[in-house]
Design an enzyme around this catalytic site. Structure first.
Site, PDB file in Angstrom:
ATOM      1  N   LYS A  41     -15.811 -16.821  -8.108  1.00  0.00           N
ATOM      2  CA  LYS A  41     -15.069 -17.997  -8.586  1.00  0.00           C
ATOM      3  C   LYS A  41     -14.837 -18.953  -7.431  1.00  0.00           C
ATOM      4  O   LYS A  41     -14.140 -18.633  -6.464  1.00  0.00           O
ATOM      5  CB  LYS A  41     -13.726 -17.573  -9.189  1.00  0.00           C
ATOM      6  CG  LYS A  41     -13.798 -17.331 -10.685  1.00  0.00           C
ATOM      7  CD  LYS A  41     -12.423 -17.316 -11.292  1.00  0.00           C
ATOM      8  CE  LYS A  41     -12.031 -15.908 -11.663  1.00  0.00           C
ATOM      9  NZ  LYS A  41     -10.599 -15.700 -11.755  1.00  0.00           N
ATOM     10  N   VAL A  69       0.842  -1.205   0.000  1.00  0.00           N
ATOM     11  CA  VAL A  69       0.000   0.000   0.000  1.00  0.00           C
ATOM     12  C   VAL A  69       0.875   1.253   0.000  1.00  0.00           C
ATOM     13  O   VAL A  69       0.650   2.182  -0.773  1.00  0.00           O
ATOM     14  CB  VAL A  69      -0.970  -0.034   1.205  1.00  0.00           C
ATOM     15  CG1 VAL A  69      -1.714   1.281   1.336  1.00  0.00           C
ATOM     16  CG2 VAL A  69      -1.954  -1.183   1.050  1.00  0.00           C
ATOM     17  N   ARG A  90       1.560 -15.097   1.275  1.00  0.00           N
ATOM     18  CA  ARG A  90       0.957 -14.988   2.613  1.00  0.00           C
ATOM     19  C   ARG A  90      -0.454 -15.604   2.625  1.00  0.00           C
ATOM     20  O   ARG A  90      -1.290 -15.258   1.803  1.00  0.00           O
ATOM     21  CB  ARG A  90       0.911 -13.524   3.063  1.00  0.00           C
ATOM     22  CG  ARG A  90       2.292 -13.027   3.501  1.00  0.00           C
ATOM     23  CD  ARG A  90       2.280 -11.567   3.840  1.00  0.00           C
ATOM     24  NE  ARG A  90       2.129 -10.726   2.662  1.00  0.00           N
ATOM     25  CZ  ARG A  90       2.029  -9.400   2.710  1.00  0.00           C
ATOM     26  NH1 ARG A  90       2.035  -8.781   3.864  1.00  0.00           N
ATOM     27  NH2 ARG A  90       1.910  -8.704   1.595  1.00  0.00           N
ATOM     28  N   CYS A 110      -4.844  -9.813   3.169  1.00  0.00           N
ATOM     29  CA  CYS A 110      -5.967  -8.919   3.515  1.00  0.00           C
ATOM     30  C   CYS A 110      -7.229  -9.659   3.931  1.00  0.00           C
ATOM     31  O   CYS A 110      -7.688  -9.501   5.070  1.00  0.00           O
ATOM     32  CB  CYS A 110      -6.269  -8.006   2.334  1.00  0.00           C
ATOM     33  SG  CYS A 110      -4.820  -7.082   1.821  1.00  0.00           S
ATOM     34  N   LYS A 147      15.544  -2.609   2.256  1.00  0.00           N
ATOM     35  CA  LYS A 147      14.449  -2.265   1.337  1.00  0.00           C
ATOM     36  C   LYS A 147      14.651  -0.850   0.791  1.00  0.00           C
ATOM     37  O   LYS A 147      14.516  -0.603  -0.412  1.00  0.00           O
ATOM     38  CB  LYS A 147      13.114  -2.341   2.094  1.00  0.00           C
ATOM     39  CG  LYS A 147      11.894  -2.325   1.210  1.00  0.00           C
ATOM     40  CD  LYS A 147      10.638  -2.072   1.994  1.00  0.00           C
ATOM     41  CE  LYS A 147       9.942  -3.312   2.478  1.00  0.00           C
ATOM     42  NZ  LYS A 147       8.668  -3.021   3.153  1.00  0.00           N
ATOM     43  N   LEU A 201      -6.774  -1.105  -3.234  1.00  0.00           N
ATOM     44  CA  LEU A 201      -6.027  -1.719  -4.337  1.00  0.00           C
ATOM     45  C   LEU A 201      -5.844  -3.213  -4.120  1.00  0.00           C
ATOM     46  O   LEU A 201      -5.861  -3.702  -2.998  1.00  0.00           O
ATOM     47  CB  LEU A 201      -4.669  -1.035  -4.518  1.00  0.00           C
ATOM     48  CG  LEU A 201      -3.651  -1.024  -3.370  1.00  0.00           C
ATOM     49  CD1 LEU A 201      -2.877  -2.308  -3.262  1.00  0.00           C
ATOM     50  CD2 LEU A 201      -2.697   0.141  -3.574  1.00  0.00           C
TER      51      LEU A 201
HETATM   52  C1  UGA Z   1      -8.146  -7.517  -1.599  1.00  0.00           C
HETATM   53  C2  UGA Z   1      -9.292  -6.634  -2.139  1.00  0.00           C
HETATM   54  O1  UGA Z   1      -9.774  -7.188  -3.370  1.00  0.00           O
HETATM   55  C3  UGA Z   1      -8.816  -5.202  -2.371  1.00  0.00           C
HETATM   56  O2  UGA Z   1      -9.900  -4.385  -2.790  1.00  0.00           O
HETATM   57  C4  UGA Z   1      -8.256  -4.667  -1.051  1.00  0.00           C
HETATM   58  O3  UGA Z   1      -7.744  -3.349  -1.196  1.00  0.00           O
HETATM   59  C5  UGA Z   1      -7.119  -5.568  -0.585  1.00  0.00           C
HETATM   60  O4  UGA Z   1      -7.635  -6.905  -0.406  1.00  0.00           O
HETATM   61  C6  UGA Z   1      -6.591  -5.025   0.717  1.00  0.00           C
HETATM   62  O5  UGA Z   1      -7.340  -4.998   1.698  1.00  0.00           O
HETATM   63  O6  UGA Z   1      -5.467  -4.491   0.739  1.00  0.00           O
HETATM   64  P1  UGA Z   1      -6.073  -8.794  -2.701  1.00  0.00           P
HETATM   65  O7  UGA Z   1      -5.959  -9.498  -1.380  1.00  0.00           O
HETATM   66  O8  UGA Z   1      -4.864  -8.201  -3.309  1.00  0.00           O
HETATM   67  O9  UGA Z   1      -7.148  -7.591  -2.601  1.00  0.00           O
HETATM   68  O10 UGA Z   1      -6.606  -9.858  -3.756  1.00  0.00           O
HETATM   69  P2  UGA Z   1      -8.013 -10.289  -4.367  1.00  0.00           P
HETATM   70  O11 UGA Z   1      -7.962 -10.132  -5.832  1.00  0.00           O
HETATM   71  O12 UGA Z   1      -9.123  -9.667  -3.668  1.00  0.00           O
HETATM   72  O13 UGA Z   1      -8.004 -11.861  -4.054  1.00  0.00           O
HETATM   73  C7  UGA Z   1      -8.020 -12.341  -2.723  1.00  0.00           C
HETATM   74  C8  UGA Z   1      -8.125 -13.846  -2.713  1.00  0.00           C
HETATM   75  O14 UGA Z   1      -9.435 -14.267  -3.139  1.00  0.00           O
HETATM   76  C9  UGA Z   1      -7.152 -14.585  -3.632  1.00  0.00           C
HETATM   77  O15 UGA Z   1      -6.625 -15.689  -2.949  1.00  0.00           O
HETATM   78  C10 UGA Z   1      -8.003 -15.032  -4.807  1.00  0.00           C
HETATM   79  O16 UGA Z   1      -7.521 -16.183  -5.437  1.00  0.00           O
HETATM   80  C11 UGA Z   1      -9.335 -15.296  -4.111  1.00  0.00           C
HETATM   81  N1  UGA Z   1     -10.495 -15.206  -5.002  1.00  0.00           N
HETATM   82  C12 UGA Z   1     -10.801 -14.034  -5.618  1.00  0.00           C
HETATM   83  C13 UGA Z   1     -11.319 -16.329  -5.187  1.00  0.00           C
HETATM   84  O17 UGA Z   1     -11.065 -17.406  -4.616  1.00  0.00           O
HETATM   85  N2  UGA Z   1     -12.420 -16.210  -6.000  1.00  0.00           N
HETATM   86  C14 UGA Z   1     -12.737 -15.051  -6.624  1.00  0.00           C
HETATM   87  O18 UGA Z   1     -13.763 -15.021  -7.340  1.00  0.00           O
HETATM   88  C15 UGA Z   1     -11.912 -13.945  -6.439  1.00  0.00           C
END
Ligand code: UGA
Length: 445
Positions: free
Chosen positions: A259, A11, A335, A268, A35, A161
């Protein structure tokens, strides 16, 4: 504006670059001196599309600098954005140690007016707690009873994000959420983002803090809901992808985050849902729904392992190829990745595991030093009794499966993201298993 960003993780670094792109003069601070040294050389600490180039560009243009020492930054910053981590404690409570360290370091230093922007995900009430703390802290060299609250205004500004598209998301946000007790301070912060095309929502700090948790919890809920549906589909011979397509076209539901598969991981969702459970319980509110989201998610890894065990007639001495280690494609972050849970369970059951990931092998090796990672998917798959696909890297759908199946000892494919063409694989002779996805057209008998 002259801006300090504290914490150069996902972030922080992405926020620093975005603010520099918007024309501000930004100094990012991180206590990790290696870093900082890498960032000064233009090397980001993690893989993220477009980040390296943007980092180099903004640094070269003199808008972005890095330091490990907050005290080296001259007084006179207009804004300090706090972007440090708030990991889970054992209890699920968010650990605010890094946040408090950052605030203490700043408070000991600030003399002029400063807007303190909390971007870290913090429990509801944290902004109010910080305001209270500042009110109780006398301003340095003040004889007139002034407190730090006269100099420092606290604002909440959560970030939305996603890893894997972090820079894109930050430069093209859906919305900018600002929580402020002072309307003018809120509007001033909105102006810092001038140049981004997104609706600005001004609200109270409590509303802004809760918006962040509510968004992540709801997205995690959608995923767990789809995973429950996937189990239902398996029992009735339906394909969960068809069902989620069927509901996703309803604009009240929407097609995203439906999905089914291995479930969610990352830094997160798991942490924020755990924190919601903790916050709700602490307020004597019903936390059952939040707890169920986590329980359903934990069962996905168990289910994948028991499916393999059942298909292979036991796991001892079997060789399993794991495709994907990152918690999602487009990142090297492992993670709370489902892959780590699956591999841990397989190793504990006496399997030999060979894993491949295009980006995350290095990070996975730090968590699981005993894991053997291969340079190519072929090396992982050759001689395996089963393949389990855990991360939906698009390249896995393009693998030469016909040839790969011939190299396997047993051609069991567990597609933990329902991304492969099961029918085609079955026609090639594979024992294809999805997670609620069929390898054939449903029959009406
Ligand atoms: C998530 C949120 O989507 C962001 O909006 C938020 O800012 C961020 O957390 C945060 O709090 O910083 P992120 O963890 O980067 O973002 O990734 P995502 O794309 O949300 O995916 C999270 C997990 O859900 C992954 O393991 C992904 O494989 C899984 N997922 C996602 C599913 O199993 N099915 C789906 O349909 C979508």
């Amino acid at each position: 504006m002259n801006i300090i960003v504290i914490g150069a993780g996902y972030v922080g670094l992405v926020t620093a670059i975005t603010l520099a792109v918007l024309g501000h003069k930004v100094t990012a601070v991180d206590t990790d001196s290696k870093k900082v040294a890498d960032l000064r050389r233009g090397v980001p600490p993690f893989f993220e599309p477009g980040l390296r180039q943007a980092l180099k560009q903004q640094t070269a243009q003199g808008r972005l600098a890095f330091t490990e020492d907050l005290t080296k930054i001259g007084d006179g910053a207009d804004y300090a954005f706090i972007c440090v981590g708030t990991p889970s404690k054992e209890t699920g409570e968010a650990d605010l140690t890094y946040l408090m360290d950052a605030v203490q370091a700043l408070v000991g230093k600030v003399t002029g007016p400063l807007r303190l922007v909390v971007k870290s995900t913090v429990p509801v009430g944290t902004n109010a707690f910080l305001r209270d703390l500042l009110t109780k802290t006398p301003a340095p060299s003040s004889s007139s009873g002034q407190t730090m609250a006269d100099a420092v205004t606290v604002l909440s500004n959560p970030e939305f994000l996603r890893e894997g598209s972090a820079l894109q998301d930050s430069l093209n946000p859906d919305r900018i959420v600002i929580g402020a007790t002072c309307a003018q301070a809120g509007q001033d912060l909105a102006e810092v983002y001038q140049g981004l095309k997104a609706p600005v929502l001004l609200m109270s700090p409590e509303e802004a803090e809760l918006t962040k948790y509510a968004a992540n919890t709801f997205l995690a809920l959608k995923i767990s809901y789809s995973n429950l549906l996937a189990d239902f589909c398996e029992i009735v011979g339906a394909d969960v992808r068809t069902v989620t397509d069927g509901i996703g076209l309803d604009p009240r539901i929407g097609p995203h985050f439906l999905k089914a598969g291995m479930g969610f991981g990352g830094s997160c969702f798991p942490k924020d849902v755990r924190s919601m459970v903790y916050q709700a319980k602490a307020k004597q509110l019903d936390s059952t729904l939040y707890q169920e989201i986590l329980k359903i998610n934990a069962r996905r890894v168990e289910k994948a392992v028991s499916t393999l065990e059942h298909e292979l007639g036991g796991l001892r001495d079997k060789t399993i190829a794991v495709l994907g280690l990152a918690f999602k494609p487009g990142t090297d972050d492992v993670r709370e990745s489902p892959a780590i849970g699956v591999i841990g369970a397989l190793l504990a059951a006496g399997c030999s595991v060979k894993a491949y990931d295009p980006e995350a092998a290095g990070n996975a090796a730090q968590v699981l030093p005993e894991l053997s990672c291969t340079k190519t998917p072929d090396q992982a798959i050759a001689d395996a009794d089963a393949v389990v696909l855990v991360t939906d890297w698009p390249e896995f759908a393009q693998l030469p499966w016909r040839g790969l199946l011939k190299k396997m000892r047993n051609s069991v494919i567990l597609d933990g993201r329902n991304m492969l063409d099961g029918r085609q694989l079955a026609a090639m002779g594979a024992r294809y298993l999805g997670m609620g996805a069929l390898d054939h057209m449903p029959t009406a008998d």
